[in-house]
Write an enzyme that holds these catalytic residues in place. Structure first.
Site, short mmCIF file in Angstrom:
data_model
loop_
_atom_site.label_atom_id
_atom_site.label_comp_id
_atom_site.label_asym_id
_atom_site.label_seq_id
_atom_site.Cartn_x
_atom_site.Cartn_y
_atom_site.Cartn_z
N ASP A 124 66.41 50.06 72.75
CA ASP A 124 65.48 51.57 71.95
C ASP A 124 64.40 50.99 72.71
OD1 ASP A 124 67.98 52.77 71.61
OD2 ASP A 124 66.97 52.13 69.51
N TYR A 169 69.16 60.07 68.41
CA TYR A 169 69.53 58.90 66.11
C TYR A 169 67.66 59.13 65.83
CZ TYR A 169 73.58 56.31 65.83
OH TYR A 169 74.86 55.84 65.52
N HIS A 189 80.51 51.98 66.72
CA HIS A 189 79.30 51.08 67.49
C HIS A 189 79.12 50.20 66.57
CE1 HIS A 189 77.77 54.44 65.36
NE2 HIS A 189 76.67 54.37 64.89
N HIS A 230 74.30 48.83 65.22
CA HIS A 230 73.44 48.89 64.88
C HIS A 230 72.51 47.18 64.99
CE1 HIS A 230 72.55 53.73 65.14
NE2 HIS A 230 74.34 53.16 64.40
N ASP A 261 55.87 36.99 60.82
CA ASP A 261 55.16 35.66 61.01
C ASP A 261 53.96 35.60 59.79
OD1 ASP A 261 53.38 33.03 60.97
OD2 ASP A 261 52.03 34.28 63.35
N LEU A 262 55.08 34.54 58.57
CA LEU A 262 54.65 34.48 56.83
C LEU A 262 53.04 33.33 57.19
CD1 LEU A 262 57.72 33.97 54.86
CD2 LEU A 262 56.00 36.30 55.18
N ASP A 263 52.63 33.36 56.69
CA ASP A 263 51.64 32.39 56.33
C ASP A 263 51.02 32.48 54.70
OD1 ASP A 263 51.00 31.66 58.85
OD2 ASP A 263 49.25 32.65 59.21
CU LIG Z 1 75.31 54.59 64.50
#
Ligand SMILES: [Cu+2]
Ligand SMILES: *[C@@H]1O[C@H](CO)[C@@H](O)[C@H](O)[C@H]1NC(C)=O
Length: 531
Positions: free
Chosen positions: A380, A465, A514, A516, A523-525
């Site tokens: 997407d 969706y 399907h 998903h 980005d942990l600091d």
């Molecule tokens: Cu679905």
């Protein structure tokens, strides 16, 4: 058939991810949004609020960059809204955030403010060797330079055939397909009551299996007014090769109808007339028996109004530009037109605990016994998670009293477009205590803490969706990232053999199997940047 099976609302309590149990931990500085080093010394701007180094481009900034590029690229640029494949056009703009070291230098060590720069993606179709070029344009508000960063960023030329399909190209493909349909009038009349029945096409992706391909399976659906046509397939699918920069060279590569392949629509017509096509007559859906309709079949009975939360002393959070303050929390938020919501500089108390928390991709991979469905792997981010983040409805998409924030974006056109009220921010009672204890052992006591949290939300409608993206900030320092998937399912025509690939949800509709996958960058600091 059972209404419930059809509907649509998939409460995939998907990917409830606590940031502290992260999907992806990026401690390395290598990952930067784009390459912004080697800058000319920028003018110092002391007026802006701190967080605005993370702000999305404003409408004015987008207009400045469009004007700058038109004046300085040295080639004519068409508006992408009308550009042919063999024209040059601006595909999209986004803020180019400073590299982390420069951002932190400014925020934490009073170093110079990094210049405000823009990533401009340009399609160069109007030259003998077309390509896609990424420029770094700066500094805002009055750009004076643009640099081609393509080779540094990708290590190679970005091939022109790999560019995303613009809205204009979709419109042209549609005209092409409807022109092709005129080659099978008898067949279409019998199978689908066409042209009385309104047909619509739906794209699939990827557009081929190897580099250089640009051919897409388009699936035909009955277009019913006010209804999700995604679950009204008529059985016809068409593979269009739209790789040529000359639209008159586009071709139908393959045609699929009800389990069989044909060389083209003329072939399908001929085979049909010769009695070799097993056709299934799809009736025109009437509004009163349309199982895809969002309209209730009858008006709901009168009922007292539903509960509302209210804020007796007003809001306990504030939203200033792109910065949110809530109790001990502070963060900057924005929207990337492709990858969707992004948060920066998340602080709890005095400390920054997350430098970046951003959605990167939402992928859906399908199975089916029809070619469109079986080849579908939507990524997407290539369609525009941010671009398709539309207006939120007060009291339904977010609580009534939420704060709503507009976003501008520039893609597929030279004119910035407004997605009004496409972010909402609210504090909410979570309906369960954060902690509690009642004791009748040893001594009698009770201690409890009501739980409230701040939510930042956007909803992206990607074709069928709708993804509800939530970032939740709790009093105890936890951040929760979650997504709810709703909207319509994707479907294939039910050929009689489809049950191995999903569930039959309508007379002619196979709800296809399907999966998903959502991917976030975190980005942990915590306790500094080195551990
Ligand atoms: Cu679905
Ligand atoms: C792509 O086209 C642009 C515009 O003509 C040109 O400046 C650039 O060098 C090309 N890029 C590559 C990698 O060939």
């Amino acid at each position: 058939m059972n209404m419930k099976t059809v509907v649509i609302l998939l409460f995939l309590a998907l990917a409830t991810v606590f940031a502290l149990v992260c999907v992806l931990l990026t401690k390395k500085e290598k990952v930067t949004t784009c390459v912004c080093t080697e800058l000319p010394s920028p003018p110092e701007d002391i007026n802006g609020e701190e967080s605005n180094i993370f702000s999305d481009l404003t409408e004015e900034e987008m207009a400045q960059v469009v004007t700058y590029l038109k004046d300085n690229l040295g080639v004519p640029l068409q508006d992408a809204l009308h550009a042919e494949p063999a024209d040059n056009c601006i595909y999209y703009l986004d803020v180019c955030l400073p590299v982390k070291a420069d951002a932190l230098g400014f925020l934490d060590h009073s170093r110079i403010r990094p210049p405000r720069q823009v990533l401009a993606v340009v399609f160069f179709g109007g030259q003998p060797d077309p390509n896609v070029t990424e420029f770094l344009v700066g500094p805002l508000p009055n750009p004076t330079y643009h640099r081609d960063i393509t080779l540094r960023k990708f290590g190679r030329k970005v091939p022109y055939h790999s560019r995303p399909v613009t809205e204009k190209e979709y419109r042209d493909i549609d005209s092409f397909i409807f022109h092709e349909l005129s080659k099978a009038p008898t067949f279409l009349k019998d199978c689908c009551e066409y042209p009385e029945m309104d047909l619509a096409t739906l794209t699939t992706a990827p557009r081929g299996l190897e580099s250089g391909d640009r051919a897409t399976w388009f699936v035909l659906f009955q277009n019913v007014f006010g209804s999700g046509y995604y679950i009204h397939p008529v059985g016809l699918e068409i593979l269009v090769d739209h790789s040529s920069l000359d639209r008159s060279q586009w071709e139908v590569k393959n045609v699929f109808y009800n389990g069989q392949y044909y060389q083209g629509l003329a072939q399908l017509e001929k085979d049909y007339k010769d009695g070799r096509v097993k056709e299934i007559r799809v009736k025109r859906v009437q509004p009163e028996n349309d199982f895809a309709s969002m309209k209730p079949p009858m008006p709901p009975p009168p009922a007292p109004a539903s509960p509302l939360q209210f804020e007796p002393h007003g809001k306990r959070y504030s939203v200033t530009g792109s910065r949110v303050l809530y109790q001990s929390w502070s963060f900057a938020f924005g929207m990337n037109v492709n990858t969707g919501p992004r948060l920066f500089d998340i602080r709890f108390g005095k400390e920054r605990i997350v430098y970046e928390l951003s959605l990167q991709e939402a992928l859906a991979a399908y199975g089916s016994d029809c070619p469109g469905g079986m080849s579908t792997r939507y990524m997407d981010g290539s369609l525009g998670i941010g671009k398709f983040s539309f207006e939120l409805v007060r009291g339904v998409d977010c609580p009534y009293a939420a704060t709503y924030v507009d976003r501008h974006y520039l893609i597929d056109s030279d004119t910035p477009r407004l997605n009004k009220n496409s972010f909402c921010i609210f504090e909410h009672d979570m309906g369960v205590p954060l902690r509690r204890h009642f004791s009748n052992m040893g001594s009698f006591y009770y201690g409890g803490l009501a739980q409230y949290a701040l939510v930042l939300r956007a909803v992206s409608t990607l074709i069928n969706y709708d993804y509800v993206w939530d970032f939740v900030f709790y009093q105890n320092g936890a951040i929760e990232v979650k997504v709810h998937a709703t909207g319509y399912i994707s479907s294939s025509f039910f050929t009689g053999k489809g049950k191995a690939y999903g569930n039959r949800v309508g007379e002619h509709t196979l709800g296809t199997m399907h999966t998903h996958l959502m991917n976030y960058k975190v980005d942990l600091d915590i306790e500094g940047r080195s551990s």
